[in-house]
Scaffold this active site. Structure first.
Site, PDB file in Angstrom:
ATOM      1  N   SER A   1       0.844  -1.195   0.000  1.00  0.00           N
ATOM      2  CA  SER A   1       0.000   0.000   0.000  1.00  0.00           C
ATOM      3  C   SER A   1       0.880   1.246   0.000  1.00  0.00           C
ATOM      4  CB  SER A   1      -0.976  -0.045   1.174  1.00  0.00           C
ATOM      5  OG  SER A   1      -2.002   0.902   1.022  1.00  0.00           O
TER       6      SER A   1
ATOM      7  N   GLU B   1      -9.409  -5.263  -4.124  1.00  0.00           N
ATOM      8  CA  GLU B   1      -8.758  -4.288  -3.246  1.00  0.00           C
ATOM      9  C   GLU B   1      -9.750  -3.377  -2.517  1.00  0.00           C
ATOM     10  OE1 GLU B   1      -5.509  -3.866  -2.581  1.00  0.00           O
ATOM     11  OE2 GLU B   1      -4.348  -4.682  -4.258  1.00  0.00           O
TER      12      GLU B   1
ATOM     13  N   HIS C   1      -7.964  -5.522  -0.029  1.00  0.00           N
ATOM     14  CA  HIS C   1      -6.733  -4.798   0.281  1.00  0.00           C
ATOM     15  C   HIS C   1      -6.179  -5.251   1.627  1.00  0.00           C
ATOM     16  CE1 HIS C   1      -3.871  -1.556  -0.123  1.00  0.00           C
ATOM     17  NE2 HIS C   1      -4.188  -1.083   1.067  1.00  0.00           N
TER      18      HIS C   1
END
Length: 515
Positions: A198, A326, A422
């Site tokens: 990320s 995600e 995610h």
């Protein structure tokens, strides 16, 4: 959410002593490894050093006990990306590293992996239990380093009189510490892999484009690369708004007068209202995240995609990939999963789909998709999937090599409703199913043999890549587009999101502009 350390920092008088450039440190024996925590790699960035580039750590006398993680950098409270902000520890020694090593023998020359945490550039701490690196170090028989870097106002806000991207400069300083000191811990400074997820992956991508970082690492792993990099004009405008929240001007002099702990509320306050600035900040406004690396022309000269396509990292092996679903995590955290209206889907498509006809193109490409599926798909594509794919493509265009993956295995928590969302790669990679994000994604259930097997395969591939540059599947190329599909039974197949790839073909992930 647990925020306790996996090993309480009790004394270990038998722990080995290693001499760094700044002084000697004593580690602890843990689970067949030697672990050193909280070693300063730079001076505390407070007082006259506030908002400045990191400065080398001062030398100390005697042996420093490196048993406990250093205090986290100042950051917002609350829940971001499935993690809790850590409770503030005493002290201002925010810039520290931690080392897991099978044996601190200078003759060992083991590969080194350096971890950069995510957290939307607004929070994160290397002492989070979800980043316990012992399994990676043990399984891969290598040295793992984790580090703190400044986030939020301290690390990424545009401030007059301060260098941009201070958080990235912290990462460079930590990599310089690795170069100068890791041999004494049993590592090889000529075989360093930087890896992150990320915002950590966005940092890895930025480091690939930065002259200051050249030569400090030799391989890079970028998990779920966010496409959000600010233009200088946008960063300046957001910085002014952030300072206004604190009632001051966006200058070093004014902001230095505000206690770091109190300044963290500024980003939280503005983030909650960013959507009101859509006419000025465009696509950045709905993200509710007022921080990102700034393409300032100096620290970060150009976007990672532009730099890689020009050959900036052709000599660096790249492993990159993303998760299939995600954006579903963010919909779930906002209580919007299954609640998206047709109007909301239309707004998301008009904001993020590429090109003037993007909404129609998405609806035509996914004719059976519901409003929620369209909203999720376009934001997954814009924020993570397509920037990640484009990073691999840019590396190829610049004469380098890249391996690509997609995680499709669904998180078992909440009846599988979160899918391959995610952050799922974090507990899988570190094997930390019962910490931080793992608690949400595995819902406190005992990991199945399938989950443990996939976790082991993650570590095997990542550590093999760190050792050889080959994670165990073919490099990506523009003809076959083969990727590793990470599922219960991993396969090698053509890139699964071909429909999205075609929709975004030719799109330039330029710095987000000030409208």
């Amino acid at each position: 959410m647990t925020t306790s350390e996996p090993h309480p920092p009790t004394a270990d008088p038998t722990g080995p002593v290693v001499r760094t450039a700044s002084g000697a440190v004593r580690g602890r024996h843990e689970s067949g490894l030697t672990v050193f925590r909280g070693i300063p790699f730079a001076e505390p960035p407070v007082g006259e050093a506030r908002f400045a580039a990191p400065r080398p750590a001062r030398a100390w006398d005697g042996v420093r006990e490196a048993y406990a993680f250093g205090p986290p950098p100042p950051q917002e409270p609350g829940f971001v990306e499935g993690r809790t902000a850590p409770a503030a520890a005493a002290g201002d020694d925010w810039l520290t590293v931690n080392v897991w090593t099978p044996d601190p023998d200078p003759a060992a020359h083991r590969p080194v992996m350096v971890w950069l945490y995510g957290g939307a550039y607004r929070l994160g701490h290397s002492g989070s239990p979800g980043y316990d690196a012992r399994r990676i170090a043990s399984d891969g028989d290598l040295v793992v380093v984790t580090l703190n870097y400044r986030v939020g106002m301290e690390g990424f806000a545009h401030i007059e009189g301060a260098p941009a991207n201070r958080g990235l400069l912290d990462q460079v300083a930590a990599l310089e510490w690795v170069r100068d000191n890791i041999t004494a811990f049993g590592g090889d400074p000529g075989q360093v892999t930087v890896f992150g997820e990320s915002a950590g992956a966005g940092s890895v991508a930025a480091l690939l484009a930065m002259d200051r970082a050249a030569g400090l690492f030799h391989r890079a792993i970028a998990q779920s690369v966010p496409g959000t990099y600010f233009s200088d004009a946008l960063a300046r405008d957001i910085g002014t708004a952030l300072a206004a929240e604190a009632g001051v001007r966006p200058t070093v002099a004014d902001l230095s007068a505000v206690d770091p702990g109190k300044l963290t509320a500024v980003g939280q306050s503005l983030g909650a209202r960013m959507v009101q600035y859509a006419d000025r900040w465009g696509q950045a406004a709905p993200t509710a995240t007022p921080y990102a690396p700034v393409v300032d022309g100096d620290v970060l000269p150009v976007t990672p995609w532009q730099a890689l396509a020009a050959g900036a990292a052709r000599d660096v092996d790249l492993l990159t990939g993303h998760n299939r679903d995600e954006y579903r995590l963010f919909l779930a955290l906002a209580g919007r999963l299954g609640q998206i209206t047709e109007q909301q889907a239309t707004a998301a498509l008009r904001m993020y789909a590429p090109g003037p006809d993007g909404e129609r193109a998405y609806r035509a490409a996914f004719p059976e998709a519901s409003a929620g599926e369209l909203c999720e798909r376009v934001q997954t594509d814009w924020l993570f999937a397509m920037p990640t794919l484009r990073l691999a493509e840019a590396q190829l265009a610049g004469g380098g090599r890249a391996h690509l993956y997609e995680l499709t295995w669904p998180a078992p928590g909440n009846g599988g409703a979160l899918g391959a969302c995610h952050g799922l790669d974090i507990p899988l990679l570190f094997g930390t199913f019962e910490a931080d994000l793992g608690i949400l994604l595995f819902a406190g259930t005992e990991p199945t043999e399938q989950a443990r097997a996939l976790s082991s395969r993650f570590r095997a591939s990542w550590t093999a890549f760190a050792r050889t540059g080959d994670p165990g599947w073919p490099a990506y190329d523009a003809q076959r587009r083969q990727v590793r599909v990470m599922d219960a039974e991993p396969t090698v197949a053509p890139y699964p999101q071909e429909v999205s790839r075609r929709l975004w073909e030719g799109y330039d992930f330029a710095p987000l502009p000030l409208l």
